[in-house]
Design an enzyme around this catalytic site. Structure first.
Site, short mmCIF file in Angstrom:
data_model
loop_
_atom_site.label_atom_id
_atom_site.label_comp_id
_atom_site.label_asym_id
_atom_site.label_seq_id
_atom_site.Cartn_x
_atom_site.Cartn_y
_atom_site.Cartn_z
N CYS A 50 3.13 28.87 -11.12
CA CYS A 50 3.73 28.53 -12.43
C CYS A 50 2.75 27.74 -13.31
CB CYS A 50 4.98 27.70 -12.25
SG CYS A 50 6.01 28.17 -10.87
N CYS A 123 7.02 25.17 -15.34
CA CYS A 123 7.82 25.13 -14.12
C CYS A 123 9.07 24.31 -14.43
CB CYS A 123 6.97 24.51 -13.02
SG CYS A 123 7.48 24.85 -11.35
N LYS A 125 10.80 21.42 -13.95
CA LYS A 125 10.94 20.07 -14.53
C LYS A 125 9.93 19.80 -15.63
CE LYS A 125 11.75 19.99 -11.00
NZ LYS A 125 11.78 21.33 -10.53
N CYS A 195 8.73 31.44 -11.69
CA CYS A 195 9.62 32.28 -10.89
C CYS A 195 10.44 33.20 -11.80
CB CYS A 195 10.53 31.41 -10.05
SG CYS A 195 9.62 30.36 -8.91
N SER A 472 19.04 25.38 -6.35
CA SER A 472 17.99 26.03 -7.11
C SER A 472 18.63 27.03 -8.06
CB SER A 472 17.06 26.76 -6.15
OG SER A 472 16.41 27.81 -6.82
#
Ligand code: FES
Length: 573
Positions: A50, A123, A125, A195, A472
């Site tokens: 990422c 990514c 956060k 992702c 998640s």
């Protein structure tokens, strides 16, 4: 018009020669000292797909900024990979990293008086961390999303990061060979990018584009696409315009903009982590956003997109259909979005979408309003004696709306993973994972490894999972997280015992242990808080400062601003 109103505080002040000397030493000319300074922050680092390409994108942003007569000054901050840390103790640093990212960007840009800010992030956060900093600083700013990863493939099977976790469950259950297990690991992540499903990164990117803090299409342009590089180069012109208009994040981050973002993540079937992150971003922007606001949107907005984790498509598939702007245009036409809200283009959302084609017949990714995947939202707030200040359920409808069964209780993720390995989980059970909340974890870790292992073991539609931790964005199944108060604070989840009957009714937004108040009181009186789960460093600081999940797990909540979420049940839907 003065565009360098912050940096001139030290570049143009005769009494601050050391400031100017250091900038000249860093390579700036006298002419540069008179230009606006743009802080360009990247969360680039080498060890994660990422983030591995973000420094390169940030360099493109710098080129674009320079072309507009602005001075771009690059700096980096951290990132924590959820893909790498899920299933191990590193996960405790994941949500914590959001605060470190926000604090570090605020500190850099605040200390060095940057006039504007561009954050290149990729990514989970990274994005809310960057937005929190932008909102706190409130100077012209925009976010550049690093983009989504390509899908992987092995023996004809489409792969993404979650395939790896689910493959583990299949391996443990003897359903796949070691060779196939290794094949999946080696083909799941074929290059840079976040992702690929509608997991947390893509959820947050779509939400932030809808908030108006990225240029159009940023959230759905794949990481390796030429268009992503073009977006980076074009950033300079947008920043210049933002400076000229003096258009700042809080002008864009209005309550109505948050309502739009909630609509988009609901339609897309986005991650429950968005509840935490959007509440936290709103707090930084001075907008009051609560769990009840999510429920209100879920009551009126359906899930339309057939995206992973519970559906079949990836963000790169949406990109080929026109990306998030095509979804926004469709929703605008349905009357579900408010179009008259400003964005970083200096124009309104509706103006940005004027030439975008809506998603209609000829594609299966976004269903029409008349044929939704779920008639109301998948993010449901539950209340009851197991979660008196609320819990967040992610229910796409495929799992059913109600689950009841005997509890099987685990006091850590590791305990649960052991339980799965020893086949202790049985169909019909409510699996409780506790002491993994913001303080108890600490850091409210995600439970992707056990949930994927359960799915891999063929129990995904036969058990419910309840936790004071997080799920998640890649998790699917009958899952309830963010239970408040958390077990470490002695909430109802701390009182559940093996065999207790638990009833979860997402149609009526309730979650209860079938026990008398008398019995619960007796257990409450006997409960003792466990020892501190961290005794030094950032995790201890986090335990001491973090708010509960209903307040977004923020670490700068003023005591006088603390308003508990309504205990007990919400008003009828
Ligand atoms: Fe970065 Fe999933 S680990 S988006």
């Amino acid at each position: 018009m003065t565009l360098n109103k912050f940096s001139r505080i030290y570049t143009q002040d005769d009494s601050l020669p050391a400031s100017q000397a250091m900038l000249i030493g860093a390579g700036l000319s006298d002419a540069d000292l008179r230009k606006p300074f743009v802080g360009i922050c990247s969360t680039g680092f080498e060890g994660n797909t990422c983030n591995m390409h973000l420094d390169g994108l940030a360099n493109e942003v710098k080129r674009g900024v320079a072309a507009q007569g602005l001075v771009g000054l690059r700096f980096n901050t951290i990132g924590v990979s959820d893909g790498i840390t899920n299933g191990n103790a590193g996960m405790r640093y994941s949500l914590v990293s959001r605060e470190i990212i926000a604090d570090s960007i605020e500190a850099m840009a605040g200390a060095h008086y940057y006039d504007a800010l561009a954050c290149v992030v990729g990514c989970d956060k990274n994005m809310p961390g960057a937005l929190i900093a932008m909102a706190r600083l409130n100077r012209p700013a925009l976010m550049v999303y690093g983009g989504t990863i390509r899908g992987g493939e092995f023996k004809g099977q489409q792969l993404n990061i979650v395939s790896c976790f689910e493959a583990y469950g299949k391996k443990v259950n003897g359903q796949i060979s070691e060779e196939d297990y290794q094949g999946i690991i080696h083909h799941a992540c074929p290059g840079p990018g976040a992702c690929g499903g509608m997991y947390t990164a893509n959820t947050m990117a779509a939400a932030i584009e809808t908030l108006g803090l990225t240029v159009p299409a940023s959230s759905s342009l794949p990481a390796e696409s030429p268009a992503k590089l073009q977006e980076c180069l074009a950033t300079g012109a947008y920043l210049r315009r933002l400076l000229e208009l003096d258009l700042k994040p809080r002008d864009i981050l209005t309550r109505e903009a948050f309502e739009n973002a909630l609509v988009v993540i609901t339609v897309l079937g986005g991650s429950t982590n968005a509840v935490l992150h959007l509440i936290a971003i709103a707090h930084a922007a001075g907008v009051k956003l609560t769990m009840e606001d999510f429920q209100a949107v879920s009551n009126r907005v359906p899930v339309l997109a057939d995206l992973k984790p519970s559906g079949q498509y990836l963000m790169e598939d949406l990109s080929k259909l026109g990306g998030v702007p095509a979804v926004q245009r469709t929703l605008l036409d349905y009357g579900l979005l408010q179009g008259d809200l400003l964005t970083v283009t200096g124009r309104t959302l509706a103006e940005n979408l004027a030439d975008v084609r809506p998603l209609g017949p000829g594609q299966n990714l976004l269903r029409p309003l008349s044929n939704p995947i779920k008639a109301d939202g998948h993010i449901q707030m539950l209340y009851g004696n197991l979660a008196s200040r609320g819990a967040v359920a992610k229910i796409t409808g495929k799992e059913g709306l109600r689950f009841e069964g005997p509890a099987i209780v685990f006091n850590s993720e590791e305990e649960l993973n052991e339980g799965i390995r020893h086949h202790k989980i049985k169909a019909g059970q409510v699996v409780v994972i506790r002491y993994v909340g913001p303080k108890g974890g600490p850091g409210m870790p995600e439970m992707l490894k056990p949930t994927s292992a359960i799915i891999g073991a063929g129990l995904g539609d036969k058990v419910a999972l309840v936790t004071d931790g997080r799920f998640s964005g890649g998790t699917h199944g009958f899952v309830i997280g963010h239970v408040c108060p958390e077990a470490y604070d002695g909430g109802g989840i701390a009182l559940v015992q093996n065999g207790d009957w638990v009833v979860i009714d997402t149609a009526n937004n309730t979650i209860d242990i079938q026990l008398s108040e008398y019995e619960l009181e007796a257990r409450r009186a006997a409960w003792r808080r466990p020892p501190l789960p961290a005794r030094q460093g950032v995790l201890l600081k986090y335990i001491r400062t973090v708010s509960d999940a209903s307040h977004g797990c923020i670490t700068d909540l003023l005591e006088e601003a603390y308003v508990p979420e309504p205990a007990l049940r919400p008003a009828g839907r």
